[in-house]
Scaffold this motif. Sequence first.
Motif, mmCIF file in Angstrom:
data_model
loop_
_atom_site.group_PDB
_atom_site.id
_atom_site.type_symbol
_atom_site.label_atom_id
_atom_site.label_comp_id
_atom_site.label_asym_id
_atom_site.label_seq_id
_atom_site.Cartn_x
_atom_site.Cartn_y
_atom_site.Cartn_z
ATOM 1 N N SER A 1 43.022 47.170 46.705
ATOM 2 C CA SER A 1 43.974 46.167 46.211
ATOM 3 C C SER A 1 44.400 46.501 44.787
ATOM 4 O O SER A 1 43.681 47.167 44.044
ATOM 5 N N VAL A 2 45.560 46.016 44.413
ATOM 6 C CA VAL A 2 46.037 46.164 43.038
ATOM 7 C C VAL A 2 45.086 45.422 42.099
ATOM 8 O O VAL A 2 44.800 45.887 40.996
ATOM 9 N N ASP A 3 44.573 44.284 42.545
ATOM 10 C CA ASP A 3 43.607 43.538 41.732
ATOM 11 C C ASP A 3 42.383 44.389 41.419
ATOM 12 O O ASP A 3 41.853 44.331 40.314
ATOM 13 N N TYR A 4 41.928 45.164 42.385
ATOM 14 C CA TYR A 4 40.791 46.054 42.135
ATOM 15 C C TYR A 4 41.151 47.101 41.077
ATOM 16 O O TYR A 4 40.379 47.336 40.146
ATOM 17 N N LEU A 5 42.313 47.716 41.216
ATOM 18 C CA LEU A 5 42.722 48.730 40.243
ATOM 19 C C LEU A 5 42.800 48.155 38.833
ATOM 20 O O LEU A 5 42.452 48.831 37.864
ATOM 21 N N LEU A 6 43.246 46.917 38.706
ATOM 22 C CA LEU A 6 43.420 46.293 37.399
ATOM 23 C C LEU A 6 42.150 45.651 36.856
ATOM 24 O O LEU A 6 42.148 45.123 35.756
ATOM 25 N N GLY A 7 41.080 45.671 37.653
ATOM 26 C CA GLY A 7 39.816 45.122 37.181
ATOM 27 C C GLY A 7 39.670 43.627 37.352
ATOM 28 O O GLY A 7 38.786 43.014 36.761
ATOM 29 N N ARG A 8 40.519 43.037 38.174
ATOM 30 C CA ARG A 8 40.449 41.587 38.386
ATOM 31 C C ARG A 8 39.421 41.214 39.433
ATOM 32 O O ARG A 8 39.046 40.051 39.554
ATOM 33 N N THR A 9 38.958 42.188 40.210
ATOM 34 C CA THR A 9 37.938 41.963 41.227
ATOM 35 C C THR A 9 37.144 43.249 41.421
ATOM 36 O O THR A 9 37.636 44.338 41.113
ATOM 37 N N GLU A 10 35.946 43.094 41.931
ATOM 38 C CA GLU A 10 35.127 44.261 42.280
ATOM 39 C C GLU A 10 35.303 44.618 43.752
ATOM 40 O O GLU A 10 34.805 45.638 44.201
ATOM 41 N N ASN A 11 36.000 43.769 44.497
ATOM 42 C CA ASN A 11 36.242 43.960 45.921
ATOM 43 C C ASN A 11 37.394 44.926 46.134
ATOM 44 O O ASN A 11 38.514 44.642 45.727
ATOM 45 N N ARG A 12 37.133 46.057 46.775
ATOM 46 C CA ARG A 12 38.180 47.049 47.017
ATOM 47 C C ARG A 12 39.128 46.664 48.135
ATOM 48 O O ARG A 12 40.228 47.180 48.232
ATOM 49 N N GLU A 13 38.695 45.755 49.003
ATOM 50 C CA GLU A 13 39.477 45.428 50.194
ATOM 51 C C GLU A 13 40.750 44.670 49.855
ATOM 52 O O GLU A 13 40.799 43.892 48.912
ATOM 53 N N ILE A 14 41.765 44.915 50.672
ATOM 54 C CA ILE A 14 43.056 44.246 50.507
ATOM 55 C C ILE A 14 43.048 42.976 51.334
ATOM 56 O O ILE A 14 42.723 42.999 52.517
ATOM 57 N N ASN A 15 43.374 41.868 50.707
ATOM 58 C CA ASN A 15 43.471 40.585 51.416
ATOM 59 C C ASN A 15 44.922 40.345 51.767
ATOM 60 O O ASN A 15 45.748 40.149 50.902
#
Length: 108
Positions: free
Chosen positions: A93-107
Motif C-alpha cells: 500500500s501507499v500508506d506502507y511506503l509512506l510509513g503510515r502503517t506497518e501492514n504491507r497489504e493493500i486494503n
Amino acid sequence: MEIRSYILGAPFVFGTCYVILYRGILYPSRGKGKKMEILGARLKILRNEAGKTQQGMADFLGCQVRHYQLIEAGGSNLPIPKLMKVADYFGVSVDYLLGRTENREINR
C-alpha cells in the motif's frame, strides 16, 4: 508533531511533519523530516527483496539513477502517480511506503 497538508484549501493530517501537495507531488515544508527517510528506507528494502538495482528502479520510474538514489536517501520524493506505480509493482500500500502503517497489504 503532525503533518498538515492542504488539498483544495482544506488542511488534513498526514503524519509527523508538514507537507504541501502541489501538482501531485508531496513537498516537505519544514525540512525533509522523517517521512521521506521512511519512504526511502522502505523502497530500498523492497528493491533489495525483489533483486532490483537502483538503475533498474530508475528505468522503471523513468528518472535518472541519481534522482532515484536521492529518493532512497530521503533527499527527494516521488510524484503521487509514481508512488502509486511503485506500490502496485511491489504489491504494497501507499500508506506502507509512506510509513503510515506497518501492514504491507493493500486494503481495497
